[in-house]
Design a protein around this motif. Structure first.
Motif, mmCIF file in Angstrom:
data_model
loop_
_atom_site.group_PDB
_atom_site.id
_atom_site.type_symbol
_atom_site.label_atom_id
_atom_site.label_comp_id
_atom_site.label_asym_id
_atom_site.label_seq_id
_atom_site.Cartn_x
_atom_site.Cartn_y
_atom_site.Cartn_z
ATOM 1 N N LEU A 194 -43.682 36.936 -40.176
ATOM 2 C CA LEU A 194 -42.935 35.962 -39.389
ATOM 3 C C LEU A 194 -43.496 35.825 -37.985
ATOM 4 N N LEU A 195 -43.895 36.946 -37.401
ATOM 5 C CA LEU A 195 -44.355 36.931 -36.015
ATOM 6 C C LEU A 195 -45.790 36.443 -35.879
ATOM 7 N N LEU A 196 -46.644 36.866 -36.788
ATOM 8 C CA LEU A 196 -48.071 36.561 -36.656
ATOM 9 C C LEU A 196 -48.615 35.741 -37.817
ATOM 10 N N GLY A 197 -47.812 35.491 -38.817
ATOM 11 C CA GLY A 197 -48.264 34.726 -39.970
ATOM 12 C C GLY A 197 -47.734 33.299 -39.952
ATOM 13 N N LYS A 198 -47.797 32.642 -41.099
ATOM 14 C CA LYS A 198 -47.355 31.257 -41.226
ATOM 15 C C LYS A 198 -46.115 31.177 -42.114
ATOM 16 N N GLU A 199 -45.267 32.189 -41.979
ATOM 17 C CA GLU A 199 -44.082 32.266 -42.812
ATOM 18 C C GLU A 199 -42.824 32.013 -41.981
ATOM 19 N N ALA A 200 -41.728 31.721 -42.690
ATOM 20 C CA ALA A 200 -40.421 31.521 -42.061
ATOM 21 C C ALA A 200 -39.374 32.167 -42.949
ATOM 22 N N PHE A 201 -38.208 32.402 -42.397
ATOM 23 C CA PHE A 201 -37.116 32.947 -43.184
ATOM 24 C C PHE A 201 -36.795 31.992 -44.327
ATOM 25 N N GLY A 202 -36.644 32.543 -45.528
ATOM 26 C CA GLY A 202 -36.384 31.699 -46.683
ATOM 27 C C GLY A 202 -34.923 31.513 -47.006
ATOM 28 N N LEU A 240 -32.772 34.483 -24.086
ATOM 29 C CA LEU A 240 -34.155 34.418 -24.556
ATOM 30 C C LEU A 240 -34.580 33.009 -24.935
ATOM 31 N N PHE A 241 -33.646 32.190 -25.370
ATOM 32 C CA PHE A 241 -34.005 30.819 -25.728
ATOM 33 C C PHE A 241 -34.523 30.047 -24.517
ATOM 34 N N TYR A 242 -33.973 30.328 -23.354
ATOM 35 C CA TYR A 242 -34.418 29.646 -22.132
ATOM 36 C C TYR A 242 -35.837 30.072 -21.750
ATOM 37 N N LEU A 243 -36.222 31.256 -22.163
ATOM 38 C CA LEU A 243 -37.566 31.749 -21.858
ATOM 39 C C LEU A 243 -38.586 31.321 -22.911
ATOM 40 N N LEU A 244 -38.191 31.320 -24.184
ATOM 41 C CA LEU A 244 -39.151 31.128 -25.267
ATOM 42 C C LEU A 244 -39.288 29.684 -25.736
ATOM 43 N N LEU A 245 -38.198 28.922 -25.739
ATOM 44 C CA LEU A 245 -38.285 27.551 -26.256
ATOM 45 C C LEU A 245 -39.280 26.671 -25.482
ATOM 46 N N PRO A 246 -39.396 26.800 -24.153
ATOM 47 C CA PRO A 246 -40.418 25.990 -23.458
ATOM 48 C C PRO A 246 -41.847 26.404 -23.795
ATOM 49 N N LEU A 247 -42.034 27.600 -24.366
ATOM 50 C CA LEU A 247 -43.381 28.120 -24.611
ATOM 51 C C LEU A 247 -43.790 28.051 -26.080
ATOM 52 N N LEU A 248 -42.820 28.164 -26.992
ATOM 53 C CA LEU A 248 -43.127 28.275 -28.415
ATOM 54 C C LEU A 248 -42.420 27.187 -29.206
ATOM 55 N N SER A 249 -42.798 27.054 -30.470
ATOM 56 C CA SER A 249 -42.080 26.156 -31.367
ATOM 57 C C SER A 249 -40.714 26.754 -31.667
ATOM 58 N N SER A 250 -39.837 25.952 -32.211
ATOM 59 C CA SER A 250 -38.498 26.448 -32.529
ATOM 60 C C SER A 250 -38.559 27.554 -33.576
ATOM 61 N N VAL A 251 -39.498 27.458 -34.527
ATOM 62 C CA VAL A 251 -39.632 28.472 -35.565
ATOM 63 C C VAL A 251 -40.082 29.800 -34.949
ATOM 64 N N SER A 252 -41.129 29.756 -34.149
ATOM 65 C CA SER A 252 -41.615 30.981 -33.507
ATOM 66 C C SER A 252 -40.595 31.549 -32.531
ATOM 67 N N THR A 253 -39.865 30.682 -31.843
ATOM 68 C CA THR A 253 -38.836 31.151 -30.919
ATOM 69 C C THR A 253 -37.801 32.002 -31.634
ATOM 70 N N LEU A 254 -37.365 31.543 -32.798
ATOM 71 C CA LEU A 254 -36.382 32.325 -33.556
ATOM 72 C C LEU A 254 -36.940 33.690 -33.924
ATOM 73 N N HIS A 255 -38.169 33.725 -34.439
ATOM 74 C CA HIS A 255 -38.735 34.987 -34.910
ATOM 75 C C HIS A 255 -38.890 35.994 -33.777
ATOM 76 N N TRP A 256 -39.389 35.554 -32.641
ATOM 77 C CA TRP A 256 -39.575 36.488 -31.532
ATOM 78 C C TRP A 256 -38.243 36.873 -30.891
ATOM 79 N N THR A 257 -37.288 35.972 -30.917
ATOM 80 C CA THR A 257 -35.951 36.317 -30.422
ATOM 81 C C THR A 257 -35.326 37.411 -31.271
ATOM 82 N N ILE A 258 -35.428 37.275 -32.591
ATOM 83 C CA ILE A 258 -34.904 38.309 -33.483
ATOM 84 C C ILE A 258 -35.619 39.632 -33.216
ATOM 85 N N PHE A 259 -36.930 39.574 -33.051
ATOM 86 C CA PHE A 259 -37.701 40.794 -32.783
ATOM 87 C C PHE A 259 -37.210 41.487 -31.518
ATOM 88 N N PHE A 260 -37.053 40.747 -30.430
ATOM 89 C CA PHE A 260 -36.666 41.365 -29.163
ATOM 90 C C PHE A 260 -35.224 41.873 -29.199
#
Length: 819
Positions: free
Chosen positions: A31-39, A86-106
């Motif tokens: 999810l973090l480094l690949g091309k996958e998303a939550f199914g 975290l959404f205020y920090l990540l959404l301007p930098l990443l796609s919505s998909v990547s934002t979710l994954h890194w938010t869950i990670f943190f």
């Protein structure tokens, strides 16, 4: 000496951060480094779409209102996404998909590190605390894709840390505890916010028992945290209560269907186990790893007389009593206001799951020192259970092969037994049954192999969800067996046991996580139907999409890729948010009953309504359903729907097909139908019927209207009767933003102005710069009587107005326009 310094450094928060970072990176790598998303369906239908909506709006007032679903709704009231820092920090930098994954990670990382700190402060060893921290961050694994759930796993240990330091650093503790409670109310599911507060109270009670001094100071600090945090939480609690009063959620929630059941105990050993004869809802996964579970049992067996064991087990039993079906405790609490609206009782298990963590840490430290006979009994039990499961699973794997070897014998046995049976029944019946002999033989010969293959796929030893839990169970049992354990040097036992705990988690969860991902392309690449709607539709509606998938795609025989593709083409639940397409439908737990009834009347499958008010869930045939849709075409018109997406022939309901696309290699056909008779966004109605505000009466009266352009029904105070106007004049939409709409009108005579947008708590109208009372048109839309001449009309949504309307609605619901 350098080695000792390095070892001490790893025992601090830096070492905890490093360990948990590596642990979660391995778990979430695709999810973090690949091309996958939550199914998971809810991730694809809710989380990703709403984050996509926020992607271009974060930090602006537009993020408060979802204007492209359901004619508008304040989505944050339910999901609380706008309160996630975290959404205020990540959404301007990443796609919505990547934002979710890194938010869950943190969030999980923070929760694991903080949990480790809590346990260390309670006197457990460093390795025990780190191992249990990893267990804790996976407590909500089935739903960890939901940001609010991951958030609660961070906030819970933060609250416990605040309680631990309440008497030493009181001011900082109050700030941290208040913030944890406030963010839980603002950004998490309300049920989990209540659970967080309950966990805090249990922990505070335990701290009170330990406190010999400063108990009054501690109680005041705890009270301050809860009062301040909940007061801040009212920013979301009040609007949620207000909108809940407008919805049907509380009356339609069935608590008994969402309790844990017979499946629950099996999940302590096999995290992905299921069987047709087992029941129960799973919100909090019981599985905590083979070795950590063994450590809990060892702690209970070795120290069953200690206050820690009794306190933790008592808390666990309490949570189970809240979650089991037919529980007297659940029945008692369900009469409390708002309790049913919290939803699934199975979530209460999180309290018990958290209570088991100190036992796991205690068991870890006991095994390092000397757990006595309890360790031997638990190890033997693990090997016994693992061996039995391995044998049963191996048999399930061999079942198709075994059945194939006996296939000829089965066929011959069927022929012989069928011939004997024919001789025992009347001749006419035997003659009739004999004509179907060939078909019955085919059924028998195919049914058994198919059943065996299904059993092998579900329970076979080579399946990852069976193999790795069984392997970790056997390996954990062997590791803890005294004859092996005693050969490990005492100085290395902590490291070995810590490694065993980590491995038992990763070996099980990594394959499960990989098996539950889908390619990101399903969320980022639009279909031809989506592109057509983007270019041509003002407002769309998907007619009976689930029924189309179920009956035309034949879900049992469809691959996952075909299902995902079909859902995207047919604009399944909330997926319009991924593409910015306005649609009348919406999946929303707190959907207002007034609008839900209208979309339910024309075929919405996802609004929660009684069966009598839902066209989609009626027992009508498809031909009868299309006939009803044709009769209710005026509802489609007044909702402003100009394009309908469906797999069904809507030509029979009077709509014109304008686009068609094959799905899943021709297995299903998705079409777009045009509705040229739709009403504009703002208009002057000609025929008008007025009545006093009455949701039920207005709905029944509206459905009684007929024709493509029936009279407009307006609910207003102190008015009743019929009116006729010319409907002539000019309306210009000066601007249309999510939370602000500006119109200029011109007419030579008095008119009613209707705007096709949900008018709900939080909105107000300005007529020529002055506040104006608002009436409801067609049960949902704002309407205002305009004198002849030129006018400026502004509709605006503000947070302050939302709070004022919510308070007024709760204080005096009978005086509300909506009720």
């Amino acid at each position: 000496m350098n080695q000792n310094l390095h070892s001490k450094r790893l025992q601090g928060w830096q070492g905890h951060l490093l360990y948990h970072s590596l642990f979660l990176l391995l778990l979430l790598l695709p999810l973090l480094l690949g091309k996958e998303a939550f199914g998971h369906k809810d991730a694809r239908m809710e989380v990703y779409p709403f984050l996509t909506l926020l992607h271009g709006r974060i930090g602006t007032v537009s993020m408060l209102w979802n204007d492209i679903n359901f004619h508008g709704f304040p989505h944050f009231v339910t999901n609380g996404y706008i309160f996630h820092p975290l959404f205020y920090l990540l959404l301007p930098l990443l796609s919505s998909v990547s934002t979710l994954h890194w938010t869950i990670f943190f969030y999980l990382l923070g929760g694991a590190v903080c949990c480790t700190q809590v346990l260390k402060r309670e006197g457990f060893s460093n390795y025990a605390s780190m191992a249990v921290g990893a267990v804790f961050c996976l407590r909500l694994w089935p739903w960890m894709f939901a940001p609010g759930n991951a958030f609660i796993l961070l906030l819970t240990p933060l609250l416990l840390l605040a309680l631990q330091t309440a008497t030493q650093r009181t001011k900082k503790a109050i700030v941290m505890g208040s913030a944890s409670i406030a963010f839980a109310w603002l950004g998490a599911h309300f049920h989990y916010a209540v659970i967080l507060m309950a966990v805090g109270l249990f922990f505070a009670a335990a701290q009170m028992v330990k406190q010999k001094q400063n108990r009054k100071k501690f109680l005041l600090a705890v009270l301050s945290m809860y009062v301040i945090g909940t007061t801040i939480g009212l920013l979301r609690i009040l609007p949620a209560l207000g909108y809940a009063a407008l919805s049907s959620r509380g009356a339609l929630v069935e608590l008994e269907s969402r309790t844990i059941g017979t499946l629950f105990p099996f999940l302590y050993v096999l995290p992905d186990f299921s069987a047709p004869f087992l029941s129960g809802s799973i919100e909090v996964l019981p599985y905590m790893g083979a070795v950590p579970l063994a450590l809990v049992l060892i702690a209970v067996g070795s120290r069953w007389r200690s206050s820690l064991v009794w306190a933790c087990l008592g808390t666990y039993i309490f949570s189970v009593l809240l979650a089991v079906p037919h529980s007297p405790l659940l029945a008692l609490l369900s009469v409390l206001p708002g309790f049913r609206a919290l939803g699934s009782p199975a979530r209460w298990i999180l309290i018990g799951a958290t209570a088991l963590l100190p036992l796991c840490a205690a068991g870890f430290d006991l095994v390092i020192r000397d757990a006595g006979k309890a360790q031997q009994y638990v190890a033997r039990g693990m090997c016994l259970v693992g061996g039995l499961l391995a044998a049963a699973s191996a048999l399930a794997s061999l079942l198709p092969t075994l059945l194939e070897s006996f296939q000829g014998s089965i066929a011959r046995s069927f022929d012989a037994r069928f011939s004997v049976y024919l001789e025992t029944i009347p001749s006419k019946a035997a003659e009739a049954l004999g004509t179907h002999r060939e078909y019955l033989q085919i059924f028998v010969s195919r049914f058994l192999p198919s059943l065996a293959e299904r059993v092998s796929t579900q329970y076979g030893l080579l399946q990852a969800h069976m193999l790795f839990p069984i392997l970790t169970l056997l390996a954990g049992g062997l590791l803890l067996m005294p004859r092996f354990w005693e050969k490990i040097p005492a100085a290395k036992r902590g490291t070995v046991l810590f490694t065993g705990c980590t491995a038992s988690l990763l070996l099980v969860y990594v394959p499960l996580q990989w098996s539950r991902t889908v390619e990101r392309g399903n969320l980022e690449e639009p279909s031809k139907t989506v592109v057509f709607l983007q270019e041509n539709a003002q407002r769309s509606f998907s007619f009976l999409p689930s029924r189309g998938l179920r009956e035309q795609l034949q879900l049992r025989n469809a691959t996952q890729e075909e299902i995902l593709s079909a859902q995207k083409h047919i604009m399944f639940t909330n997926q319009n948010l991924l593409w910015g397409i306005d649609t009348a439908d919406y999946y929303e737990p707190l959907h207002p009953l007034r609008m839900a009834r209208l979309v339910g009347a024309i075929g919405s499958e996802i609004v929660r309504l009684p069966e009598a008010e839902s066209l989609a869930h009626s027992s009508l045939s498809m031909e009868e359903t299309l006939r009803v849709l044709q009769q209710r075409r005026f509802v489609v018109n007044l909702l402003g729907i100009d394009h309908l997406v469906s797999t069904w022939p809507l030509e029979q309901a009077g709509f014109r097909k304008v686009h068609t696309e094959d799905v899943a290699e021709g297995k299903m056909l998705v079409s777009v139908y045009e509705n040229p008779d739709t009403l504009p966004f703002a208009y002057f109605p000609k025929e008008i019927e007025t009545m006093e505000p009455d949701p039920d009466g207005a709905y029944e009266r509206l459905l009684g209207l007929r024709g493509n352009t029936p009279a407009t029904l307006i609910e207003c105070t102190e008015c009743a009767g019929k009116e006729r106007h010319s409907g002539l004049g000019k309306i210009t939409v000066e601007y249309k933003e999510p939370t602000r709409v500006g119109l200029s009108t011109s007419s030579t005579e008095d008119q009613w102005l209707v705007v096709s947008q949900n008018f709900l708590p939080g909105w107000h109208m300005l007529l020529d710069g002055n506040r104006s009372p608002v009436s409801l048109a067609n049960t949902v839309f704002p309407a205002v009587r305009l004198p002849a001449g030129n006018h400026e009309v502004i509709l605006q949504f503000t947070y302050r107005q939302l709070l004022e309307d919510s308070i007024a609605l709760l204080r005096n619901p009978q005086a509300s326009l909506w009720l």
